[in-house]
Write a protein that holds these residues in place. Structure first.
Motif, PDB file in Angstrom:
ATOM      1  N   ARG A   8       3.269   8.714  -6.481  1.00 54.59           N
ATOM      2  CA  ARG A   8       3.639  10.100  -6.230  1.00 54.59           C
ATOM      3  C   ARG A   8       4.933  10.461  -6.946  1.00 54.59           C
ATOM      4  N   GLN A  10       0.838  -1.210   0.000  1.00 59.18           N
ATOM      5  CA  GLN A  10       0.000   0.000   0.000  1.00 59.18           C
ATOM      6  C   GLN A  10       0.870   1.257   0.000  1.00 59.18           C
ATOM      7  N   ASP A  68     -10.383   3.600  -2.791  1.00 66.04           N
ATOM      8  CA  ASP A  68      -9.426   2.722  -2.083  1.00 66.04           C
ATOM      9  C   ASP A  68      -9.436   3.148  -0.634  1.00 66.04           C
ATOM     10  N   ASP A  69      -9.418   2.197   0.269  1.00 66.22           N
ATOM     11  CA  ASP A  69      -9.502   2.559   1.685  1.00 66.22           C
ATOM     12  C   ASP A  69      -8.172   3.051   2.226  1.00 66.22           C
ATOM     13  N   ASP A  70      -7.102   2.822   1.447  1.00 63.64           N
ATOM     14  CA  ASP A  70      -5.795   3.250   1.931  1.00 63.64           C
ATOM     15  C   ASP A  70      -5.475   4.647   1.400  1.00 63.64           C
ATOM     16  N   ALA A  71      -5.232   5.571   2.336  1.00 64.46           N
ATOM     17  CA  ALA A  71      -5.027   6.967   1.960  1.00 64.46           C
ATOM     18  C   ALA A  71      -3.795   7.146   1.081  1.00 64.46           C
ATOM     19  N   ARG A  80       6.089   4.469   6.924  1.00 68.30           N
ATOM     20  CA  ARG A  80       4.977   3.562   7.241  1.00 68.30           C
ATOM     21  C   ARG A  80       5.353   2.115   6.863  1.00 68.30           C
TER      22      ARG A  80
END
Lengths: 621, 208
Positions: free
Chosen positions: A419, A411, B13-16, A450
């Protein structure tokens, strides 16, 4: 009887008929009277071999006779010496004895008796029929036989008897002929000497007529080798002692150091080896038959019977064994008596019982072995399936886990990559949008952190139980692991060799992790030896320096390709079909977390050696 | 790109990180992006009537991306979908593509793959819209026909001659010709073939 009285009354002529009838019936009436038979013995009733003949003849007579028999025995004591003087009164005595009750038959037994009755035929009941029996034909005066005399003679073939000794014991050089000093014995000494003359070049004969019986025994006990004894007669020895019955032969047998042979069945049964023998029964049966015929009215002089000869050879098994006479030496047609029952004959039930028990035992043992094998196989199978399950489980868990970790890490990575692309475009624009680029970079940095955090979390999740440290005896730990794998070792027929160093210092470490390391290395070794022979697993522990432990696990397996040696501890590197490439990397991280070192090298001939060193106080990583 | 044409890319999408990263990338090429964290938000969003497409994460909390695709299809929402996933397997991809997905992309996304897919999806949506609009105008023209004209059109398109049509309806052949001329004019059909195509587009049953 009533009918007869009726006839007498009816007709006087009938009286004449009755007279005739009764006169004809007289012999029939005489049948009620017992037939009187005298047995005349040569020396006495208990002198062998004649005693046996007398007994047997009596029995035969009883068996064959249609009449009641009145048998009397008398012995010619005078035969023991050559003195004939006592004979006359004995004759008178007999005459007086039977004057009133005449004898129907006289049977003389043996040569002395035969000679006696022949000598005194005129005075001894000239009309009484006589049978001369158990007498050697050479001892019969055929010329003086009267028509009232019948002879049942025997023919002793001494040549054959002596030859028999040479046949069964070909090395025999000396034969001692046992013979006494009475007239008949002297006669036979001479006769035997003459008859066996042809054998004198092979055999030295010696005679015992000049020895007392005790001297004879002494001599018999010390005969030179290759001797044999031929038992002729021992009635009167040189000391004048008279020997009765079977005792002399038995005593001789007890002391003699050579085999004893003889010519008559009456000596057979323990002491003599055997050979061609006269059968008592042959003579007795014939004598009785002749006697019955004479009692039946036949004229003795008309009865001619050929002399009774040796029957087929008989041998005593026990004596054969004693003197080492093999069965193959015996003349054809020989019969062996007193054969020792074989172990089978004697102990058949016991042998069968023992065999039965043994069979049952074998069956039981086989069954137990089979059961044991089956159990082992089942154990191995069960263990296989357990380890397979464990492996599957591990793979599945690892798969789940890695998918989850991959997703989590993907993710932020996705964000970062997207980006970067955006930033590149903003920078490439005619009027670069630097604010946006800066913002993107900030976000990229955050996403990177993260991702790193996710990895750290995963790591710490797995390290939850690895911080417990205790003092560990590495040998003990290795044995615990070997207990776990012994079935695998046995299944793959792997020989385990160990060289365990004693007095190793304890290692401060995590027991479960270190067990995992050893187990992993051992399982790798087993896998590596799957397709090779021989299969030897060699585990060695030793002191390393002053305060460390060195463990070496060597196998004789397929070994590691040298090009893979430096990759083998890397994660996800595997040479196994279903491997995950985690085992050795985990091993290394565990060993390193114990401040230890692990490395691998090729074995001296084949296979690989994994070695690890653990310091005594392995502080946690 | 179609930066001049108004068009919108939706991303769910649930992930920022993913949502915002992809948004930034698409914005950098001049696309208008609406980033949403869930399918519920997407459904709640009032959609403007311009070409659009949907970038949809397969793994979503609640209804999965694939299930949501099915839901949209049921609701006759034909918005083209580009799936993105952390770990896509083949069955999943096949299912999505069969259900009409434009593309099935694996994270992290390759810039070009994503842009190509978006371009394709928007183009597809634009065409769909054009087709939809054409059908709508034809439908309104057809609606202006009289019942008699519609009847004549059905029979003519079934291949009947004017004479036969006249016999069928009970009119003179001349009248039929007049009706036929009028209806073709109303529908703006330049030829008989054109008329038949229109009948097909309107799904008019042929025959009586």
């Amino acid at each position: 009887m009533t009918a007869w009285f009726d006839i007498r009354r009816i007709c006087p002529a009938a009286g004449f008929v009755l007279f005739l009838l009764t006169s004809f019936a007289y012999p029939a009436a005489a049948a009620d009277e017992p037939k009187r038979v005298m047995l005349l013995h040569s020396f006495g009733r208990d002198f062998k071999p004649w005693s046996e003949y007398a007994r047997s003849i009596r029995a035969e007579l009883d068996r064959q006779s249609r009449w009641r028999l009145d048998i009397t025995d008398h012995s010619l004591v005078s035969a023991r010496s050559s003195d004939e003087d006592p004979e006359a009164p004995f004759v008178e005595y007999l005459r007086a004895l039977f004057a009133k009750q005449p004898l129907d038959l006289i049977i003389s037994i043996g040569a002395p008796a035969a000679a006696f009755v022949q000598r005194h035929r005129q005075r001894l009941f000239t009309n009484t029929p006589m049978v001369l029996t158990a007498v050697e034909q050479r001892r019969v005066q055929y010329s003086t036989l009267t028509p009232n005399d019948a002879v049942v003679a025997v023919w002793i073939n001494y040549f054959a008897a002596i030859e028999n000794i040479l046949r069964v014991l070909p090395n025999t050089k000396n034969v001692t002929v046992v013979v006494g000093t009475s007239p008949i014995e002297r006669f036979w000494k001479e006769a035997i000497g003459k008859e066996s003359e042809p054998l004198s070049n092979r055999i030295n004969f010696s005679w015992t007529d000049n020895l007392s019986f005790d001297e004879l025994l002494t001599q018999a006990a010390t005969l030179p080798p290759q001797s044999a004894i031929f038992w002729e007669l021992m009635i009167v020895d040189a000391a004048g002692v008279v020997h009765e019955g079977g005792a002399p032969l038995t005593r001789l047998h007890a002391v003699a150091n050579a085999p004893i042979f003889s010519y008559d069945e009456s000596f057979f049964g323990r002491e003599i080896v055997g050979g061609p023998l006269l059968l008592v029964a042959d003579t007795s049966r014939q004598t009785a038959a002749v006697a019955i015929r004479i009692l039946g009215g036949e004229k003795p002089g008309d009865i001619n019977t050929p002399p009774v000869q040796f029957a087929r050879p008989m041998f005593d098994w026990r004596e054969m064994q004693r003197w080492g006479i093999s069965e193959s030496r015996l003349p054809p047609g020989s019969e062996i008596f007193f054969r020792d029952p074989t172990a089978w004959e004697r102990y058949r039930m016991e042998i069968l019982a023992i065999c039965g028990v043994l069979l049952a035992q074998i069956a039981l043992i086989s069954w137990l072995i089979y059961e044991n094998r089956r159990r082992n196989r089942a154990e191995v199978l069960a263990r296989n399936s357990i380890s397979e399950l464990t492996h599957m489980n591990r793979v599945a868990t690892a798969g789940e886990l890695s998918a989850s970790i991959a997703h989590e890490v993907n993710q932020p990575l996705t964000g970062i990559v997207a980006r970067v692309s955006a930033a590149r475009r903003w920078l490439a624009a005619e009027k670069p949008e630097l604010d946006k680029v800066r913002a993107a970079l900030d976000q990229i940095e955050a996403a990177g952190h993260r991702a790193s955090n996710i990895v750290t979390n995963v790591k710490s999740m797995f390290q939850r139980n690895t911080q417990d440290r205790s003092e560990i005896d590495i040998n003990n730990l290795i044995w615990t692991v070997m207990d776990l794998v012994y079935i695998d070792l046995r299944k793959h027929q792997i020989e385990l060799k160990t060289e365990i160093g004693d007095q190793l210092p304890p290692v401060l470490g995590n027991r479960v992790q270190l067990q995992q390391v050893i187990l992993n290395l051992v399982m790798n070794a087993i896998d590596a030896m799957r397709s090779v022979q021989p299969r030897v697993l060699f585990i060695k522990t030793a002191l390393n320096g002053r305060d460390g432990v060195h463990v070496s696990i060597a196998d004789t397996g397929i070994g590691i390709d040298p090009s893979n040696l430096d990759q083998i501890f890397k994660p996800l590197f595997t040479t196994k079909e279903h491997g995950m490439g985690m085992g050795l990397s985990i091993c290394r991280s565990i060993v390193e977390s114990h401040n230890g070192r692990i490395w691998v090298s090729a074995g001296p001939e084949r296979g690989s050696i994994f070695q690890l060193v653990l310091p005594m106080n392995g502080r946690g990583a | 790109m179609h930066s001049t044409v108004e068009q919108i890319v939706y991303i769910v999408d649930d992930d920022a990180d993913v949502r915002e990263g992809v948004s930034a990338l698409l914005q950098s090429v001049g696309l208008e992006v609406v980033a949403l964290s869930s399918t519920i938000e997407f459904l709640a969003h009032k959609r403007s009537d311009e070409p659009s497409c949907l970038i949809l994460d397969v793994r979503l909390p609640g209804l999965s991306g694939l299930d949501f695709q099915t839901e949209l299809s049921k609701a006759e929402n034909d918005i083209p979908i580009i799936f993105i996933t952390g770990h896509g397997d083949i069955p999943m991809t096949v299912k999505a593509m069969k259900a009409g997905a434009v593309e099935f992309l694996t994270k992290p996304l390759r810039e070009q793959d994503l842009l190509d897919a978006v371009r394709l999806a928007l183009e597809r949506d634009r065409k769909r819209r054009e087709l939809q609009m054409q059908t709508q105008s034809l439908r309104s023209r057809y609606d202006s026909l009289s019942d008699r004209e519609r009847h004549v059109m059905r029979l003519v398109c079934a291949g009947l001659m004017n004479k036969q049509v006249a016999a069928e309806i009970g009119l003179s052949e001349v009248t039929v010709k007049v009706h036929r001329h009028n209806l073709m004019k109303k529908l703006d059909a330049r030829s008989f073939a054109d008329l038949v195509r229109m009948a097909d587009a309107l799904r008019i049953p042929r025959g009586k």
